[in-house]
Design an enzyme around this catalytic site. Structure first.
Site, mmCIF file in Angstrom:
data_model
loop_
_atom_site.group_PDB
_atom_site.id
_atom_site.type_symbol
_atom_site.label_atom_id
_atom_site.label_comp_id
_atom_site.label_asym_id
_atom_site.label_seq_id
_atom_site.Cartn_x
_atom_site.Cartn_y
_atom_site.Cartn_z
ATOM 1 C CB THR A 1 -36.685 114.874 35.774
ATOM 2 O OG1 THR A 1 -35.914 115.323 37.454
ATOM 3 C CG2 THR A 1 -36.594 113.260 36.346
ATOM 4 C CB THR B 1 -39.653 115.967 34.804
ATOM 5 O OG1 THR B 1 -38.550 116.887 34.765
ATOM 6 C CG2 THR B 1 -40.272 116.180 33.199
HETATM 7 N N1 GLY Z 1 -38.256 115.662 39.899
HETATM 8 C C1 GLY Z 1 -36.847 115.692 40.354
HETATM 9 C C2 GLY Z 1 -36.756 115.981 41.868
HETATM 10 O O1 GLY Z 1 -37.584 116.824 42.147
HETATM 11 O O2 GLY Z 1 -35.686 115.415 41.986
#
Ligand code: GLY
Length: 340
Positions: free
Chosen positions: A206, A257
């Site tokens: 992310t 993230t």
């Molecule tokens: N943190 C990104 C997701 O889980 O999609």
């Protein structure tokens, strides 16, 4: 990184004791710049990142990419630009870089496509925009900002979000523009070896940025392709305001993230801000406490946080997080592994 800070502190202390200040020197301004403060923190994903997994060349590429994104955002802030524009400048670069799981280079869905999630938030009035499960949009962060600024809504998803993008002439790209060989191999492993996304994605990819501008405004933004092999229109925390992204001028800006399901369940970004606002915790304590909660439930990942006073904080419970921070006080650093 810690070693450098320690050396700087020791050097500063040594200098202070080795000289006796004159009255004129005592009247001089401190070495810390006295102009308006700005601060920026960025991330490009957290997860199982160890030196053994990296070649020196690959590591240098990641550090250079993080530095370029950090510089783009820092320039906006140093020039007196808005926190929102700095966040956007960082994320635009990372979305175009196939090394990161956002925009170009996003992971593949089970069906071999890309479904992109993003959000952005303005700490002045807590205006927010988010998009989820969108295909073909080159810069999901621009679409999220459009939702915030030119729609009466906070979150748009799927086909509706794509219609909104077309109406607002948001740039699109053909499907092949988003994919990379490494991401396709990861999808094939998920399918043929029946391993989970957690086994093929060495990190929870992310990208995100948080900023404090010279007028005291905070902003946060996050963008991702989610998890390899995701199905059934799975959506993670990145577009969920309060989970992956939050900004409130009174207390903090957060971008997360990690394993999105856990970040949604804990409401990570809002929980960190609430601890600061309601319990008066400093941002490092608040972030570490909330990340410990995520860990306790079984989740992994990290956060970047900027506070109104200018502190730029990282907290993660993985072996690494692609990250960087820059401030008007002269901090400018990128790092990958825990303990740097
Ligand atoms: N943190 C990104 C997701 O889980 O999609």
């Amino acid at each position: 990184m810690r070693t450098l800070l320690l050396l700087a502190a020791l050097f500063g202390a040594a200098t202070a004791t080795a000289t006796t200040a004159t009255a004129q020197e005592r009247a001089m301004p401190p070495t810390e710049p006295t102009g308006p403060k700005w601060s920026l923190a960025i991330h490009g994903g957290a997860g199982t990142l160890t030196r053994d997994d990296m070649t020196p060349e690959r590591e240098a590429e990641y550090r250079a990419a993080l530095q370029a994104a950090l510089d783009a955002g820092a320039k906006v802030l140093a020039d007196g630009g808005a926190a929102l524009d700095a966040v956007q400048a960082v994320i635009l670069r990372l979305e175009d870089d196939p090394k990161f799981n956002a925009g170009r280079g996003a992971v593949f869905t089970w069906d071999g496509g890309h479904e992109l999630d993003a959000s952005i938030m303005d700490g002045r009035d807590r205006a927010a925009g988010a998009i989820a499960g969108v295909t073909g949009v080159r810069h999901p962060i621009l679409l999220a900002r459009k939702v915030m600024e030119e729609s009466p809504h906070v979150m748009l998803a799927g086909r509706g979000a794509e219609e909104f993008a077309a109406e607002h002439e948001i740039e699109t790209m053909p499907p092949e523009w988003f994919g990379t060989d490494a991401r396709r191999e990861a999808l094939e492993r998920v399918k043929t070896e029946q391993v989970s996304a957690l086994d093929v994605d060495i990190k929870f990819g992310t990208v995100g940025a948080v900023a404090l501008d010279q007028t005291g405004n905070l902003a946060a933004g996050t963008s991702t392709g989610g998890m390899t092999g995701k199905r059934w229109s799975r959506i993670g925390d990145a577009p969920v305001i309060g989970a992956g992204t939050y900004a409130d001028n009174r207390v903090c800006a957060v971008s997360a993230t990690g394993w999105g399901e856990y970040f949604i369940r804990v409401g990570v970004a809002k929980a960190i801000c609430d601890r600061g606002l309601l319990a008066g915790e400093d941002m490092q304590t608040a972030s570490d406490t909330v990340m410990a909660e995520v860990k306790e439930l079984g989740g992994d990942g990290g956060v970047i946080v900027v506070a109104p006073g200018g502190d730029a904080v990282f907290s993660f419970n993985t072996s690494g997080m692609y990250r960087g921070r820059a401030t008007s006080g002269g901090v400018n650093e990128v790092a990958i592994y825990a303990g740097e």
